[in-house]
Design an enzyme around this catalytic site. Structure first.
Site: not given
Ligand code: CO8
Length: 263
Positions: A66, A111, A114, A134
């Site tokens: 992200a 992300g 992911e 993260e």
């Protein structure tokens, strides 16, 4: 449709979607997620698209996570809204009825991992790096990593990756079952496209049924999963493709699937 953060090309039934923010290593910001959602709607509604391939632009990253500069400004409510948006878009990707291949050409972090985990399978170049870092930012995975990684590789390996935030090489990711094949960076797209073409030549109804049944195995008990397989199998027999596939075998020729849903 014109996009600023992704590129969508369709050739011979194969859609290639490229995450395109190379200066930020293709990090996922709000605008990119909006464009990705729109593109997935279009891809899902086009009968001519048989396979979707995801990759990152440049030679360094698939997606480096992200967008941290955006993330850093969020309060808890904004974070919840952004996490939900990511889940919705990545859920839409996973729910596509066509096969999706992740061509991971560099960093796939946070992300990015992911996103890759929501693909049906992943090919990676030797320079790819996977991880959920993260925890090093004082947060946890928020786009499905705690769930999809755990289901794929098991809870102990998932916990070690999430608790330490460490990066895995492509070979290590292959060893734990995240990656199907590791190639040189130069060979990655050729290898992915070869597999994509092989899949695109198969029957559309049977591909859809196969994906539906295998996905069910992730979420339901074995009795329910087998019941789903029986119904999905029966549905295949209602397609022109099953007639063509069996007829072609008996006539000793290659099947020509037309991909129609009707009979
Ligand atoms: N966000 C924003 N910008 C990024 C990101 C990112 N995730 N990753 C890299 N960039 C930018 C850098 O800031 C840099 O920009 P600039 O040139 O303007 O300084 C440029 O990309 C190149 O990066 P580096 O100079 O850092 O390149 P290196 O080769 O030195 O390092 C790394 C590459 C190791 C990938 C490094 O950039 C890095 O560690 N990036 C961050 C990785 C990360 O922590 N990802 C997880 C993010 S959090 C997340 O994904 C949560 C998902 C769920 C969110 C839920 C929402 C609430």
């Amino acid at each position: 449709m014109n996009y600023e953060n992704i590129i969508l090309d369709v050739n011979d039934g194969i859609a290639l979607l490229t995450f395109n923010r190379p200066k930020a290593l293709n990090a996922l910001n709000d605008a990119l997620l909006t464009e990705l959602s729109q593109a997935l709607d279009i891809i899902g509604s086009r009968e001519d698209i048989r396979v979707l391939v995801l990759t990152g632009s440049g030679d360094k990253a698939f997606i480096a996570g992200a967008d941290i500069s955006e993330l850093a400004t969020f309060n808890a409510l904004q974070g919840r809204i952004f996490a939900k948006k990511g889940h919705d878009v990545i859920g839409k990707l996973q729910a596509l009825s066509i096969p999706v291949i992740g061509a991971v050409n560099g960093f796939a972090l946070g992300g990015g991992s992911e996103m890759a985990l929501a693909c049906d399978f992943i090919y990676a170049s030797e320079n790819a790096k996977f991880g959920l870092p993260e925890i090093t930012l004082g947060i946890i995975p928020g786009f499905g990593g705690t769930q999809r990684l755990t289901k794929l590789v098991g809870k102990n390996i998932a916990k070690e990756m999430i608790f330490t935030g460490k990066m895995l090489s492509a070979a290590e990711a292959q060893a734990i079952g995240m990656v199907n094949k590791v190639t040189t960076p130069e060979a990655l797209m050729d290898d992915v496209m070869k597999t994509a073409k092989s899949i695109a030549a198969k029957g559309r109804v049977s591909l859809r049924a196969a994906k539906y049944a295998v996905n069910a195995a992730q979420d339901v008990d074995i009795t329910t999963g087998c019941a789903i397989e029986i119904e999905a199998f029966a549905l295949c027999l209602a397609s022109e493709d099953s007639k063509e596939g069996t007829k072609a075998f008996l006539e000793k020729r290659k099947a020509e699937f037309n991909g129609t849903y009707t009979r």
